[in-house]
Design a protein around this motif. Structure first.
Motif, PDB file in Angstrom:
ATOM      1  N   MET A 119       0.847  -1.196   0.000  1.00 41.32           N
ATOM      2  CA  MET A 119       0.000   0.000   0.000  1.00 41.32           C
ATOM      3  C   MET A 119       0.880   1.243   0.000  1.00 41.32           C
ATOM      4  N   PRO A 120       0.481   2.294  -0.769  1.00 41.39           N
ATOM      5  CA  PRO A 120       1.249   3.527  -0.739  1.00 41.39           C
ATOM      6  C   PRO A 120       1.166   4.210   0.621  1.00 41.39           C
ATOM      7  N   ARG A 121       2.210   4.940   0.967  1.00 37.33           N
ATOM      8  CA  ARG A 121       2.211   5.670   2.235  1.00 37.33           C
ATOM      9  C   ARG A 121       1.050   6.650   2.257  1.00 37.33           C
ATOM     10  N   ALA A 154      16.384   9.278  -5.188  1.00 35.23           N
ATOM     11  CA  ALA A 154      16.424  10.523  -4.418  1.00 35.23           C
ATOM     12  C   ALA A 154      15.017  10.956  -4.012  1.00 35.23           C
ATOM     13  N   VAL A 155      14.066  10.804  -4.923  1.00 35.45           N
ATOM     14  CA  VAL A 155      12.675  11.169  -4.624  1.00 35.45           C
ATOM     15  C   VAL A 155      12.127  10.260  -3.530  1.00 35.45           C
ATOM     16  N   ALA A 156      12.390   8.973  -3.645  1.00 35.12           N
ATOM     17  CA  ALA A 156      11.910   8.027  -2.638  1.00 35.12           C
ATOM     18  C   ALA A 156      12.505   8.346  -1.268  1.00 35.12           C
ATOM     19  N   ALA A 157      13.796   8.632  -1.231  1.00 33.85           N
ATOM     20  CA  ALA A 157      14.448   8.942   0.044  1.00 33.85           C
ATOM     21  C   ALA A 157      13.833  10.181   0.687  1.00 33.85           C
ATOM     22  N   ALA A 185      10.239   3.462  -0.022  1.00 36.14           N
ATOM     23  CA  ALA A 185      11.120   2.680  -0.878  1.00 36.14           C
ATOM     24  C   ALA A 185      10.800   2.996  -2.337  1.00 36.14           C
ATOM     25  N   VAL A 186      11.781   2.845  -3.203  1.00 35.68           N
ATOM     26  CA  VAL A 186      11.586   3.156  -4.625  1.00 35.68           C
ATOM     27  C   VAL A 186      10.378   2.438  -5.213  1.00 35.68           C
ATOM     28  N   LEU A 236      10.975   6.866 -14.348  1.00 32.08           N
ATOM     29  CA  LEU A 236      11.681   8.139 -14.200  1.00 32.08           C
ATOM     30  C   LEU A 236      11.290   9.090 -15.324  1.00 32.08           C
ATOM     31  N   ALA A 237      11.137   8.564 -16.528  1.00 31.18           N
ATOM     32  CA  ALA A 237      10.731   9.411 -17.661  1.00 31.18           C
ATOM     33  C   ALA A 237       9.361  10.038 -17.402  1.00 31.18           C
TER      34      ALA A 237
END
Length: 198
Positions: free
Chosen positions: A1-3, A34-37, A42-43, A53-54
């Motif tokens: 599940m997404p955060r 970097a976005v996930a962090a 998690a990615v 990414l695109a």
């Protein structure tokens, strides 16, 4: 599940913050890791909101172009001709200084053959429309409007990229140099009008 609270828009906002924090190369160096962090996930969690990414880079470019268009619209509303061009140039430069990553992202041109780029193309067309409106005061032939916009964009972009990259090492006043550049662009565009060539 997404955060909880993590959405496509929220992921885009995190990416926008990262590209600006990364300066002029922030858009080029954007990564999902970097976005996930920064988002605290998690990615793989990002893939519930962006396809790749695109895809994320496209979202960042769309939002960046929209941001820039709003800034240009606010600067040029009710103005035309030389006054509008000076305001547009100052707004472009200020936007690049305030948001170097978004400025870089806003330079991405949509691929007209790629359906995924349709929204980016539409947002870019809005930017062009604002600049075309600012140029109306010059009474240019319709077939020269695109040329004039390209002259304006390339002149301002060249200055801004050199300035942000530390390419101007001499101690002379950069604001004065920028004003002279804009005057030169205005003079050149003015010469494209039929009245100036008779």
């Amino acid at each position: 599940m997404p955060r909880a609270g993590l959405t496509r828009a929220a992921v885009t906002e995190v990416a926008l913050e990262l590209v600006d924090a990364g300066g002029t190369s922030g858009f080029d160096t954007l990564t999902l890791a970097a976005v996930a962090a920064k988002a605290g996930v998690a990615v793989p969690s990002l893939y519930k909101h962006v396809g790749s990414l695109a895809d994320l880079r496209r979202l960042v470019a769309i939002e960046s172009v929209s941001n820039l268009t709003r800034v240009l619209s606010a600067a040029t509303i009710g103005r035309a001709g030389p006054e509008a061009l000076r305001e547009a140039a100052d707004a472009l430069r200020a936007f690049a200084h305030a948001h170097p990553g978004r400025y870089a992202a806003a330079q991405v041109a949509a691929d007209p053959s790629n359906p995924d780029d349709a929204e980016l193309g539409a947002r870019g067309a809005e930017t062009v429309a604002v600049l075309a409106s600012a140029l109306r005061g010059f009474e240019l032939p319709a077939d020269l409007t695109t040329d004039a916009i390209r002259v304006l964009r390339s002149g301002i972009h060249g200055f801004v990229v050199l300035e942000l990259g530390g390419g101007f090492g001499l101690p002379d006043d950069l604001d004065r140099s920028f004003a002279l550049l804009v005057d030169a662009i205005i003079t050149g565009i003015s010469r494209l009008a039929p009245a100036s060539r008779t």
